[in-house]
Design a protein around this motif. Sequence first.
Motif, short mmCIF file in Angstrom:
data_model
loop_
_atom_site.label_atom_id
_atom_site.label_comp_id
_atom_site.label_asym_id
_atom_site.label_seq_id
_atom_site.Cartn_x
_atom_site.Cartn_y
_atom_site.Cartn_z
N PRO A 21 37.42 34.83 27.45
CA PRO A 21 36.99 36.24 27.44
C PRO A 21 35.49 36.37 27.67
CG PRO A 21 38.40 35.73 25.56
CD PRO A 21 38.04 34.42 26.20
N ARG A 22 35.11 37.39 28.43
CA ARG A 22 33.71 37.74 28.63
C ARG A 22 33.42 39.05 27.90
NH1 ARG A 22 35.58 33.51 31.73
NH2 ARG A 22 34.05 32.79 33.25
N HIS A 23 32.15 39.33 27.72
CA HIS A 23 31.78 40.61 27.12
C HIS A 23 31.59 41.62 28.26
CE1 HIS A 23 30.30 43.50 24.30
NE2 HIS A 23 29.16 43.62 24.94
N ALA A 24 32.71 42.12 28.75
CA ALA A 24 32.66 43.09 29.85
C ALA A 24 32.10 44.41 29.34
CB ALA A 24 34.06 43.29 30.42
N ASP A 25 31.36 45.11 30.20
CA ASP A 25 30.71 46.36 29.81
C ASP A 25 30.61 47.27 31.04
OD1 ASP A 25 29.05 48.42 28.91
OD2 ASP A 25 27.78 47.08 27.75
N LEU A 26 31.21 48.44 30.96
CA LEU A 26 31.21 49.37 32.09
C LEU A 26 29.83 49.95 32.37
CD1 LEU A 26 34.49 51.46 31.56
CD2 LEU A 26 34.16 49.34 32.83
N SER A 43 34.15 43.92 42.45
CA SER A 43 33.42 44.92 41.67
C SER A 43 33.67 44.74 40.18
CB SER A 43 33.82 46.33 42.11
OG SER A 43 35.17 46.59 41.83
N THR A 44 34.91 44.46 39.81
CA THR A 44 35.25 44.28 38.40
C THR A 44 34.57 43.03 37.82
OG1 THR A 44 37.39 45.30 38.82
CG2 THR A 44 37.17 44.07 36.78
N ARG A 45 34.55 41.98 38.62
CA ARG A 45 34.00 40.71 38.16
C ARG A 45 32.47 40.73 38.10
NH1 ARG A 45 32.90 37.07 35.76
NH2 ARG A 45 32.91 34.84 36.20
N THR A 46 31.84 41.23 39.18
CA THR A 46 30.39 41.12 39.26
C THR A 46 29.66 42.29 38.63
OG1 THR A 46 30.24 42.22 41.43
CG2 THR A 46 30.60 39.82 41.41
N GLN A 47 30.26 43.47 38.62
CA GLN A 47 29.55 44.65 38.13
C GLN A 47 29.82 44.95 36.66
OE1 GLN A 47 27.13 46.23 40.08
NE2 GLN A 47 27.62 44.27 41.03
N PHE A 48 30.99 44.55 36.15
CA PHE A 48 31.32 44.87 34.76
C PHE A 48 31.50 43.63 33.89
CE2 PHE A 48 33.32 48.52 37.18
CZ PHE A 48 32.25 49.36 36.98
N GLY A 49 31.51 42.45 34.50
CA GLY A 49 31.53 41.23 33.70
C GLY A 49 32.86 40.81 33.14
N PHE A 50 33.97 41.25 33.73
CA PHE A 50 35.28 40.78 33.29
C PHE A 50 35.46 39.31 33.68
CE2 PHE A 50 36.14 45.33 33.27
CZ PHE A 50 37.01 45.49 32.19
N SER A 51 36.32 38.62 32.96
CA SER A 51 36.66 37.25 33.34
C SER A 51 37.43 37.27 34.66
CB SER A 51 37.53 36.60 32.26
OG SER A 51 38.85 37.14 32.29
N LEU A 101 41.47 39.98 37.95
CA LEU A 101 42.69 39.98 38.76
C LEU A 101 43.64 41.07 38.30
CD1 LEU A 101 43.43 36.15 39.15
CD2 LEU A 101 42.77 37.74 40.96
N HIS A 102 43.81 41.20 36.99
CA HIS A 102 44.70 42.23 36.45
C HIS A 102 44.21 43.63 36.82
CE1 HIS A 102 47.45 39.71 34.25
NE2 HIS A 102 46.49 39.14 33.56
N VAL A 103 42.92 43.87 36.65
CA VAL A 103 42.35 45.18 36.97
C VAL A 103 42.50 45.48 38.45
CG1 VAL A 103 40.24 46.56 37.03
CG2 VAL A 103 40.71 45.12 35.04
N ALA A 104 42.14 44.51 39.29
CA ALA A 104 42.20 44.71 40.74
C ALA A 104 43.62 44.94 41.21
CB ALA A 104 41.57 43.52 41.45
N PHE A 105 44.56 44.18 40.66
CA PHE A 105 45.95 44.33 41.09
C PHE A 105 46.49 45.72 40.78
CE2 PHE A 105 50.51 44.23 40.28
CZ PHE A 105 50.97 43.73 41.48
#
Length: 210
Positions: free
Chosen positions: A22-27, A61-69, A74-78
């Motif tokens: 897990p990463r500390h994702a932040d919008l 965008s999800t990976r680089t801009q918000f910091g998701f693992s 992959l789940h968000v993008a799909f």
Amino acid sequence: MFARKMILGTAAALVAAYAVIPRHADLRVFDPAEMARLETAMWRDYYDKRYGALFYHLYESTRTQFGFSPLQSLHVAFSAAEAARTFQPTRSRREADAALPALVAYYRNFAPAAPVAFDVEEAARLELDWWQARREAVAPRDYGLTIARVAALTYGRAADDSGIRQFGIARAEAMAFRDARGEAITDADWMRIENQLGEAYRTLRASIGR
């Protein structure tokens, strides 16, 4: 042979761990210019029906801009790509409702990175509302307010926040420009759209940073 298998097994385990830790994702941590670049690319992918490229840019965008693992991305993008693909051929709101489950999944996957808890089903319904509004000759200032409501919900801001409202309308106006250009759109037009989106995301960034 055994040593090679051990090395390969260890490497595979490290890759798997990297993907799922897990990463500390932040919008709130996105770069406005990069968000504008990626969103412009996604719009081009969508209208050209390049769903593989759309998925890639959503992942990026999800990976680089918000910091998701990687796995979370992959789940968000799909789910986002599936919602867009399902919605695109529809011709009525009743048909468009088929995209709602994927949008709910998208916001549910996105929710852990939001600064506050929010109703994912409401966010999904509002998202679909403005998608459909674009097809019904609704003025961009009007569906822009719905975009602003989605942003307000996910960032825990007031719906009448001036910055949030300005972001929604500016994003809608960029969309309206693209719709008006239609098949005649040029690379210069896309650059104008990217610049408009950059301004919109700078406004959003300033608003949520207060």
